[in-house]
Design a protein around this motif. Structure first.
Motif, PDB file in Angstrom:
ATOM      1  N   ARG A 287      -5.711   0.988   5.105  1.00  9.49           N
ATOM      2  CA  ARG A 287      -4.886   1.725   4.134  1.00  9.49           C
ATOM      3  C   ARG A 287      -4.770   1.001   2.795  1.00  9.49           C
ATOM      4  NH1 ARG A 287       0.519   2.581   7.290  1.00  9.49           N
ATOM      5  NH2 ARG A 287       0.149   0.339   7.474  1.00  9.49           N
ATOM      6  N   ILE A 288      -5.128  -0.293   2.763  1.00 14.49           N
ATOM      7  CA  ILE A 288      -5.052  -0.999   1.476  1.00 14.49           C
ATOM      8  C   ILE A 288      -5.959  -0.361   0.442  1.00 14.49           C
ATOM      9  CG2 ILE A 288      -4.386  -3.229   2.444  1.00 14.49           C
ATOM     10  CD1 ILE A 288      -7.408  -4.034   1.742  1.00 14.49           C
ATOM     11  N   HIS A 289      -7.003   0.321   0.883  1.00 13.10           N
ATOM     12  CA  HIS A 289      -7.932   0.947  -0.059  1.00 13.10           C
ATOM     13  C   HIS A 289      -7.303   2.113  -0.808  1.00 13.10           C
ATOM     14  CE1 HIS A 289     -11.032  -1.704   1.188  1.00 13.10           C
ATOM     15  NE2 HIS A 289     -10.853  -1.354   2.445  1.00 13.10           N
ATOM     16  N   PHE A 290      -6.151   2.576  -0.338  1.00  9.23           N
ATOM     17  CA  PHE A 290      -5.434   3.649  -1.023  1.00  9.23           C
ATOM     18  C   PHE A 290      -4.289   3.087  -1.857  1.00  9.23           C
ATOM     19  CE2 PHE A 290      -6.888   5.186   3.187  1.00  9.23           C
ATOM     20  CZ  PHE A 290      -8.049   5.763   2.720  1.00  9.23           C
ATOM     21  N   ALA A 291      -4.168   1.769  -1.867  1.00 11.26           N
ATOM     22  CA  ALA A 291      -3.131   1.099  -2.652  1.00 11.26           C
ATOM     23  C   ALA A 291      -3.740   0.281  -3.785  1.00 11.26           C
ATOM     24  CB  ALA A 291      -2.289   0.191  -1.743  1.00 11.26           C
ATOM     25  N   LEU A 292      -4.947  -0.233  -3.593  1.00 10.27           N
ATOM     26  CA  LEU A 292      -5.605  -1.022  -4.637  1.00 10.27           C
ATOM     27  C   LEU A 292      -6.121  -0.082  -5.716  1.00 10.27           C
ATOM     28  CD1 LEU A 292      -7.631  -3.490  -2.404  1.00 10.27           C
ATOM     29  CD2 LEU A 292      -5.432  -3.886  -3.522  1.00 10.27           C
ATOM     30  N   ASN A 293      -6.136  -0.549  -6.953  1.00  8.49           N
ATOM     31  CA  ASN A 293      -6.482   0.338  -8.038  1.00  8.49           C
ATOM     32  C   ASN A 293      -7.243  -0.392  -9.124  1.00  8.49           C
ATOM     33  OD1 ASN A 293      -6.027   1.763 -10.666  1.00  8.49           O
ATOM     34  ND2 ASN A 293      -5.070   3.225  -9.292  1.00  8.49           N
ATOM     35  N   CYS A 294      -8.308   0.233  -9.619  1.00  8.85           N
ATOM     36  CA  CYS A 294      -9.075  -0.346 -10.725  1.00  8.85           C
ATOM     37  C   CYS A 294      -8.884   0.439 -12.013  1.00  8.85           C
ATOM     38  CB  CYS A 294     -10.558  -0.405 -10.352  1.00  8.85           C
ATOM     39  SG  CYS A 294     -11.342   1.220 -10.273  1.00  8.85           S
TER      40      CYS A 294
ATOM     41  N   GLY B 227       5.217   2.572   2.173  1.00 12.73           N
ATOM     42  CA  GLY B 227       4.462   2.681   0.927  1.00 12.73           C
ATOM     43  C   GLY B 227       2.985   2.867   1.170  1.00 12.73           C
ATOM     44  N   LEU B 228       2.419   2.068   2.087  1.00  6.77           N
ATOM     45  CA  LEU B 228       0.996   2.220   2.425  1.00  6.77           C
ATOM     46  C   LEU B 228       0.727   3.585   3.049  1.00  6.77           C
ATOM     47  CD1 LEU B 228       0.004  -1.267   3.883  1.00  6.77           C
ATOM     48  CD2 LEU B 228      -0.806  -0.226   1.759  1.00  6.77           C
ATOM     49  N   GLN B 229       1.628   4.049   3.910  1.00  5.77           N
ATOM     50  CA  GLN B 229       1.434   5.351   4.542  1.00  5.77           C
ATOM     51  C   GLN B 229       1.501   6.470   3.506  1.00  5.77           C
ATOM     52  OE1 GLN B 229       0.243   5.687   7.532  1.00  5.77           O
ATOM     53  NE2 GLN B 229       0.126   7.905   7.312  1.00  5.77           N
ATOM     54  N   ALA B 230       2.454   6.376   2.580  1.00  8.34           N
ATOM     55  CA  ALA B 230       2.576   7.399   1.532  1.00  8.34           C
ATOM     56  C   ALA B 230       1.345   7.402   0.628  1.00  8.34           C
ATOM     57  CB  ALA B 230       3.842   7.165   0.713  1.00  8.34           C
ATOM     58  N   ALA B 231       0.840   6.220   0.277  1.00  5.91           N
ATOM     59  CA  ALA B 231      -0.364   6.140  -0.562  1.00  5.91           C
ATOM     60  C   ALA B 231      -1.566   6.729   0.163  1.00  5.91           C
ATOM     61  CB  ALA B 231      -0.630   4.682  -0.951  1.00  5.91           C
ATOM     62  N   THR B 232      -1.679   6.452   1.458  1.00  7.80           N
ATOM     63  CA  THR B 232      -2.778   6.974   2.268  1.00  7.80           C
ATOM     64  C   THR B 232      -2.703   8.494   2.341  1.00  7.80           C
ATOM     65  OG1 THR B 232      -2.849   4.930   3.537  1.00  7.80           O
ATOM     66  CG2 THR B 232      -3.868   6.879   4.553  1.00  7.80           C
TER      67      THR B 232
ATOM     68  N   PHE C 117      -3.571  10.090  -1.158  1.00  4.29           N
ATOM     69  CA  PHE C 117      -4.998  10.023  -1.481  1.00  4.29           C
ATOM     70  C   PHE C 117      -5.808  10.952  -0.569  1.00  4.29           C
ATOM     71  CE2 PHE C 117      -9.274   8.226  -1.415  1.00  4.29           C
ATOM     72  CZ  PHE C 117      -9.517   8.048  -2.765  1.00  4.29           C
ATOM     73  N   CYS C 118      -5.578  10.873   0.716  1.00  2.00           N
ATOM     74  CA  CYS C 118      -6.391  11.633   1.677  1.00  2.00           C
ATOM     75  C   CYS C 118      -6.058  13.124   1.701  1.00  2.00           C
ATOM     76  CB  CYS C 118      -6.240  11.036   3.075  1.00  2.00           C
ATOM     77  SG  CYS C 118      -6.921   9.367   3.207  1.00  2.00           S
ATOM     78  N   SER C 119      -4.858  13.498   1.300  1.00  3.33           N
ATOM     79  CA  SER C 119      -4.489  14.916   1.284  1.00  3.33           C
ATOM     80  C   SER C 119      -5.055  15.642   0.075  1.00  3.33           C
ATOM     81  CB  SER C 119      -2.966  15.066   1.325  1.00  3.33           C
ATOM     82  OG  SER C 119      -2.473  14.644   2.585  1.00  3.33           O
ATOM     83  N   ASP C 120      -5.563  14.900  -0.889  1.00  2.00           N
ATOM     84  CA  ASP C 120      -6.186  15.487  -2.075  1.00  2.00           C
ATOM     85  C   ASP C 120      -7.613  15.919  -1.708  1.00  2.00           C
ATOM     86  OD1 ASP C 120      -7.557  15.977  -4.463  1.00  2.00           O
ATOM     87  OD2 ASP C 120      -6.524  14.358  -5.530  1.00  2.00           O
ATOM     88  N   PRO C 121      -7.919  17.218  -1.795  1.00  2.00           N
ATOM     89  CA  PRO C 121      -9.256  17.691  -1.406  1.00  2.00           C
ATOM     90  C   PRO C 121     -10.397  17.032  -2.173  1.00  2.00           C
ATOM     91  CG  PRO C 121      -7.772  19.538  -1.795  1.00  2.00           C
ATOM     92  CD  PRO C 121      -7.049  18.303  -2.236  1.00  2.00           C
TER      93      PRO C 121
ATOM     94  N   ARG D  19      -6.806  12.307  10.413  1.00  2.29           N
ATOM     95  CA  ARG D  19      -5.921  13.258  11.122  1.00  2.29           C
ATOM     96  C   ARG D  19      -4.453  12.941  10.846  1.00  2.29           C
ATOM     97  NH1 ARG D  19      -7.778  16.494  15.619  1.00  2.29           N
ATOM     98  NH2 ARG D  19      -9.972  16.140  16.101  1.00  2.29           N
ATOM     99  N   LYS D  20      -4.129  11.651  10.756  1.00  2.00           N
ATOM    100  CA  LYS D  20      -2.747  11.248  10.486  1.00  2.00           C
ATOM    101  C   LYS D  20      -2.403  11.348   9.003  1.00  2.00           C
ATOM    102  CE  LYS D  20      -2.544   7.898  14.243  1.00  2.00           C
ATOM    103  NZ  LYS D  20      -2.569   6.458  14.541  1.00  2.00           N
ATOM    104  N   ALA D  21      -3.406  11.145   8.150  1.00  2.00           N
ATOM    105  CA  ALA D  21      -3.140  11.021   6.715  1.00  2.00           C
ATOM    106  C   ALA D  21      -3.138  12.341   5.961  1.00  2.00           C
ATOM    107  CB  ALA D  21      -4.164  10.082   6.077  1.00  2.00           C
ATOM    108  N   VAL D  22      -3.949  13.288   6.376  1.00  5.13           N
ATOM    109  CA  VAL D  22      -3.998  14.576   5.673  1.00  5.13           C
ATOM    110  C   VAL D  22      -2.854  15.427   6.230  1.00  5.13           C
ATOM    111  CG1 VAL D  22      -5.389  16.604   5.121  1.00  5.13           C
ATOM    112  CG2 VAL D  22      -6.474  14.355   5.300  1.00  5.13           C
ATOM    113  N   VAL D  23      -1.898  15.712   5.370  1.00  8.74           N
ATOM    114  CA  VAL D  23      -0.653  16.329   5.830  1.00  8.74           C
ATOM    115  C   VAL D  23      -0.574  17.813   5.489  1.00  8.74           C
ATOM    116  CG1 VAL D  23       0.632  14.156   5.785  1.00  8.74           C
ATOM    117  CG2 VAL D  23       0.525  15.560   3.727  1.00  8.74           C
ATOM    118  N   GLY D  24       0.377  18.467   6.099  1.00 14.79           N
ATOM    119  CA  GLY D  24       0.644  19.874   5.829  1.00 14.79           C
ATOM    120  C   GLY D  24      -0.428  20.794   6.383  1.00 14.79           C
TER     121      GLY D  24
END
Length: 167
Positions: free
Chosen positions: A52-59, A78-83, A86-90, A126-131
């Motif tokens: 999940r760190i890959h959804f928190a690090l930023n360039c 915070g890591l879960q929310a970032a994941t 990021f993953c819920s965005d198509p 499966r856990k990260a893409v919500v709704g």
């Protein structure tokens, strides 16, 4: 002392080589992480890494995850929310049922080893893409079974702008 590279690839990624290292890109040798065996910083390595760190690090590129502030007390949520964000965005994690293709951000390709096996990656998604999209993705995985194809989407290296304008 720690460089940004040492923090990302040495500490947070379990002392793994950068996917941008010459050895990785050329495929001529298996590169090692930034810390050698006798390096005192090795005691601070997180192994196994939390993908999940890959959804928190930023360039600061447009295809990067959103910039957030993380505190020790709120790191897990915070890591879960970032994941999830990021993953819920198509544009970062989409799918095509007709071709059984999972269309993912290049981040998933570059750091493929950090996400584990196909089953582990799909479990994370499966856990990260919500709704409603999460339910649709679950149905996609169930229908595709072991026949999931992977496509990695072009990465937009244009810089984000504080005012939201194109660079």
């Amino acid at each position: 002392k720690y460089s940004c590279n040492d923090i990302e690839h040495g500490v947070l990624r379990g002392n793994r080589a950068s996917p941008a290292s010459a050895g990785t890109i050329l495929g001529l040798w298996k590169p090692k992480g930034p810390f050698k065996d006798n390096d005192q910083r090795i005691k601070n390595v997180i192994d196994p890494p939390d993908a999940r760190i890959h959804f928190a690090l930023n360039c600061a590129a447009k295809s990067c995850p959103a910039i957030k502030v993380y505190t020790p007390a709120a790191l897990e949520p915070g890591l879960q929310a970032a994941t999830e964000a990021f993953c819920s965005d198509p544009s970062n994690a989409g799918f095509d049922e007709a071709t059984r293709t999972l269309k993912l951000s290049k981040i998933f390709e570059w750091y493929r080893g950090d996400f584990g096996s196909d089953d582990e990656l799909q479990g994370l998604l499966r856990k990260a893409v919500v709704g409603e999209r999460g339910q649709e993705l679950g149905k996609f995985f169930d229908a595709a079974g072991d026949e999931v194809n992977y496509e990695f989407l072009p990465y937009n290296w244009d810089l984000n702008d504080l005012d939201g304008e194109e660079q």
